[in-house]
Scaffold this active site. Structure first.
Site, short mmCIF file in Angstrom:
data_model
loop_
_atom_site.label_atom_id
_atom_site.label_comp_id
_atom_site.label_asym_id
_atom_site.label_seq_id
_atom_site.Cartn_x
_atom_site.Cartn_y
_atom_site.Cartn_z
N LYS A 1 9.92 2.23 -0.42
CA LYS A 1 8.88 2.44 0.80
C LYS A 1 8.40 3.92 1.06
O LYS A 1 9.45 4.78 1.55
CB LYS A 1 9.38 1.56 1.81
CG LYS A 1 8.10 1.17 2.94
CD LYS A 1 8.69 0.24 4.04
CE LYS A 1 7.73 0.14 5.34
NZ LYS A 1 8.37 -0.64 6.38
N ASP B 1 9.93 -5.70 7.79
CA ASP B 1 8.93 -4.75 8.20
C ASP B 1 9.25 -4.53 9.72
O ASP B 1 8.78 -4.95 10.72
CB ASP B 1 7.72 -5.45 8.07
CG ASP B 1 6.77 -4.69 7.01
OD1 ASP B 1 7.40 -3.41 6.67
OD2 ASP B 1 5.67 -4.97 6.82
N ASP C 1 1.82 -11.55 6.96
CA ASP C 1 2.24 -10.41 5.89
C ASP C 1 3.66 -9.95 6.12
O ASP C 1 3.93 -9.20 5.30
CB ASP C 1 1.15 -9.31 5.65
CG ASP C 1 0.80 -8.76 6.62
OD1 ASP C 1 0.12 -9.16 7.82
OD2 ASP C 1 0.93 -7.38 6.71
N ASN C 2 3.97 -9.94 7.35
CA ASN C 2 5.24 -9.47 7.82
C ASN C 2 6.29 -10.74 8.02
O ASN C 2 7.29 -10.74 8.93
CB ASN C 2 5.44 -8.58 9.10
CG ASN C 2 4.42 -7.50 8.66
OD1 ASN C 2 4.51 -7.04 7.51
ND2 ASN C 2 3.91 -6.76 9.68
N ARG D 1 14.51 -0.06 0.36
CA ARG D 1 14.67 -1.35 0.91
C ARG D 1 14.97 -2.46 0.05
O ARG D 1 14.59 -2.68 -1.23
CB ARG D 1 12.90 -1.94 1.77
CG ARG D 1 13.32 -3.12 2.38
CD ARG D 1 12.09 -3.11 3.43
NE ARG D 1 11.00 -3.39 2.68
CZ ARG D 1 9.76 -3.61 3.19
NH1 ARG D 1 9.69 -3.72 4.64
NH2 ARG D 1 8.71 -3.65 2.73
N ASP E 1 -2.31 6.83 2.80
CA ASP E 1 -1.70 7.93 1.66
C ASP E 1 -0.49 7.23 1.12
O ASP E 1 -0.06 7.98 0.12
CB ASP E 1 -1.41 9.32 2.43
CG ASP E 1 -0.23 8.94 3.56
OD1 ASP E 1 0.15 7.83 3.70
OD2 ASP E 1 0.08 10.01 4.34
N GLY F 1 0.80 -1.13 -0.09
CA GLY F 1 -0.11 0.14 0.02
C GLY F 1 0.96 1.14 0.00
O GLY F 1 0.23 2.19 -0.18
N ARG F 2 2.23 1.01 0.32
CA ARG F 2 2.98 2.21 0.39
C ARG F 2 4.35 1.86 -0.03
O ARG F 2 5.51 2.64 0.38
CB ARG F 2 3.07 2.86 1.79
CG ARG F 2 3.14 2.11 2.79
CD ARG F 2 3.74 2.70 4.21
NE ARG F 2 3.85 1.76 4.93
CZ ARG F 2 4.28 1.97 6.26
NH1 ARG F 2 4.61 3.30 6.73
NH2 ARG F 2 4.37 0.93 7.09
#
Ligand code: AMP
Ligand code: MG
Length: 489
Positions: A111, A260, A250-251, A174, A123, A90-91
């Site tokens: 990222k 993450d 998800d991490n 990253r 956002d 998402g970012r």
């Protein structure tokens, strides 16, 4: 001079359902605040060109370099135990992959580079604080020898992001051996798209576990290999007092790297129940819970792979359980071996485990600093142990234990100097202590990056004494103590 990235992209060649093609959103005034020059060289990139304005524009997502194929990866995940069928980058935007100097394929990802189709209500941006935090802690983990994603660069965008207040915006570059997570498998498995699960598994085997191509049952072997890497990884975390903070599926990286860095933290005084993350109200991801959660996350991965194991569900489940059953022993073996090294034992004897557990219990009871107790125990191999003793509220607790420890090490032929050197090589002097990280972020937000530079330099050599920087080893004073950390999204 133009900036050249030798991209060789493989993930963006997978089917369309694996990602969304999306370019980073240009930002107002990119300014490079840190380039990891040794890492750039390792990746086959030219650090000098990356330090030009053109380089900063790329690292901020303002221009897309030749050969990039920018995508946001799709994934799902269990967040604090609750399944979310669609998360995704998402970012973050994957620019592409390069083959590093050791022949390893590495993702280069921005990222905080703007919204993607997976942004939901976010956002797509990152604030400077969390970017620096990830830079500092991921590079510290690397220096500690723990598998991790890396940080290639941090840039400020010249724009503000709105959180509780307006904060300076930043982008982290990253680097990971891949960004494939347990949640990536869950994305397809929850859609009953077995062909996509198979495709993903094949990609993962070719990329991270090429030896398994020859295995009798490659998908079973894949689960076993991921189990083993996670068991070892989590043991390594515990051995340095690291608390990930958001061990959602998800991490959890399929390659076995720490990924993450949100509200993660190293503990100061030893407390198995320690939690720092403000959102972890139930202590699900507390320090000592991490192995259990690791197995829980791997069980979610196993569920995704069942259709690849066998058409008969019962048989597939039994096989998966069998493989998952190895986790506990693998974790314990890695953890206990690591603890033995931390207390300077070269051999294994009955009673060692209990002896070490007694030390940990005394540390917890006496609020002993985790890092310094072990580091100073190394000194105790050559001296009277006064500094180790001083870590305990009631030093007598240490004395009683130290007597038994001295009797135990006397059974081994290694001399004091050899023991101390071996202990110093596994017990860091310097970890990214929370109060230091917070202070560095505060200074940087006020445009003073000197403390950040100094801290990253100290943390690059965590096992060396560095007398000029001794204060970085100190635990926080009572009024410097950081009680909570935030994910900062
Ligand atoms: P994390 O807590 O960083 O692991 O993120 C969980 C999910 O939220 C991922 O899908 C992220 O991409 C997404 N996310 C986090 N922060 C933002 C943000 N500021 N804008 C858009 N998506 C975000
Ligand atoms: Mg995440």
């Amino acid at each position: 001079m133009t900036v050249h990235f030798p991209f060789q992209n493989s993930y963006s060649a997978l089917p369309d359902s694996f990602f969304a093609r999306v370019a980073p959103t240009p930002v107002a005034a990119p300014r490079l605040i840190k380039l990891n020059r040794p890492l750039a060289l390792q990746l086959g990139l030219d650090p000098d060109t990356l330090e030009t304005p053109e380089g900063a524009a790329i690292l901020a997502g303002k221009t897309v370099p030749d050969g990039a194929d920018p995508i946001a990866m799709a994934y799902a995940g269990h967040q604090f135990g609750h399944f979310v069928p669609q998360l995704g980058d998402g970012r973050a935007i994957l620019l592409g992959e390069v083959i590093d100097k050791d022949g390893v394929r590495r993702d280069i990802q921005l990222k905080g580079s703007g919204p993607t189709p997976f942004s939901r209500r976010g956002d797509g941006r990152a604030a400077l604080g969390p970017v620096l935090r990830e830079y500092i802690v991921s590079e510290a983990m690397y220096a500690l020898g723990i598998p991790t994603t890396r940080s290639l660069a941090a840039v400020v965008t010249g724009e503000h992001v709105l959180r509780e207040t307006a904060l300076p915006g930043a982008v982290l570059t990253r680097v990971a051996s891949s960004h494939i997570r347990v949640g990536t498998f869950q994305f397809f498995a929850s859609r009953r798209d077995t062909e996509a699960v198979r495709r993903l598994a094949d990609h993962v085997i070719a990329r991270h576990y090429p030896d398994l191509l020859q295995a009798d049952r490659p998908y079973h072997a894949l689960l076993a290999a991921v189990v083993e890497r996670q068991a070892n990884l989590i043991a390594r975390w515990l051995l340095v007092g690291f608390i990930h903070g958001v061990m959602n599926t998800d991490n959890t990286s399929i390659s076995g790297e720490t990924i993450d860095y949100g509200p993660c933290a190293f503990m100061d005084s030893y407390n198995p129940a320690q939690v720092f993350s403000s959102i972890d109200e139930m202590g699900r991801y507390a320090y000592a819970n991490q192995p259990r959660i690791g197995l829980w996350n791997l069980t979610r991965l196993a569920e995704c792979l069942l259709p690849l194991f066998s058409d008969e569900q019962e048989k597939a489940v039994a096989e998966a359980q069998d493989i998952l059953g190895a986790f506990s022993d693998q974790f314990s073996a890695a953890y206990q071996a690591g603890l033995r090294r931390k207390v300077g034992l070269f051999t294994e004897r009955d009673g060692d485990e209990a002896l070490i557990q007694d030390l940990l219990d005394a540390m917890a009871k006496n609020q002993a600093d985790f890092t310094l107790t072990f580091r100073k125990l190394g000194d105790a191999a050559v001296d009277d142990g006064a500094d180790a003793r001083a870590q305990f509220m009631e030093p007598a607790a240490f004395d009683e234990w130290a007597g038994r420890w001295r009797a135990r090490i006397a059974l081994e032929p290694q001399g004091p100097a050899e023991r101390r050197a071996a202990m110093d090589a596994v017990n860091p002097m310097f970890i990214p202590r929370n109060h230091r990280v917070e202070a560095v972020i505060q200074a940087a937000v006020n445009d003073d990056y000197a403390p950040f530079e100094e801290l990253t330099k100290v943390l690059a050599r965590p096992f060396e004494d560095q007398p000029g920087h001794a204060a970085y080893a100190d635990p926080p004073l009572p009024d410097q103590r950081v009680l909570q950390t935030f994910c900062g999204t």
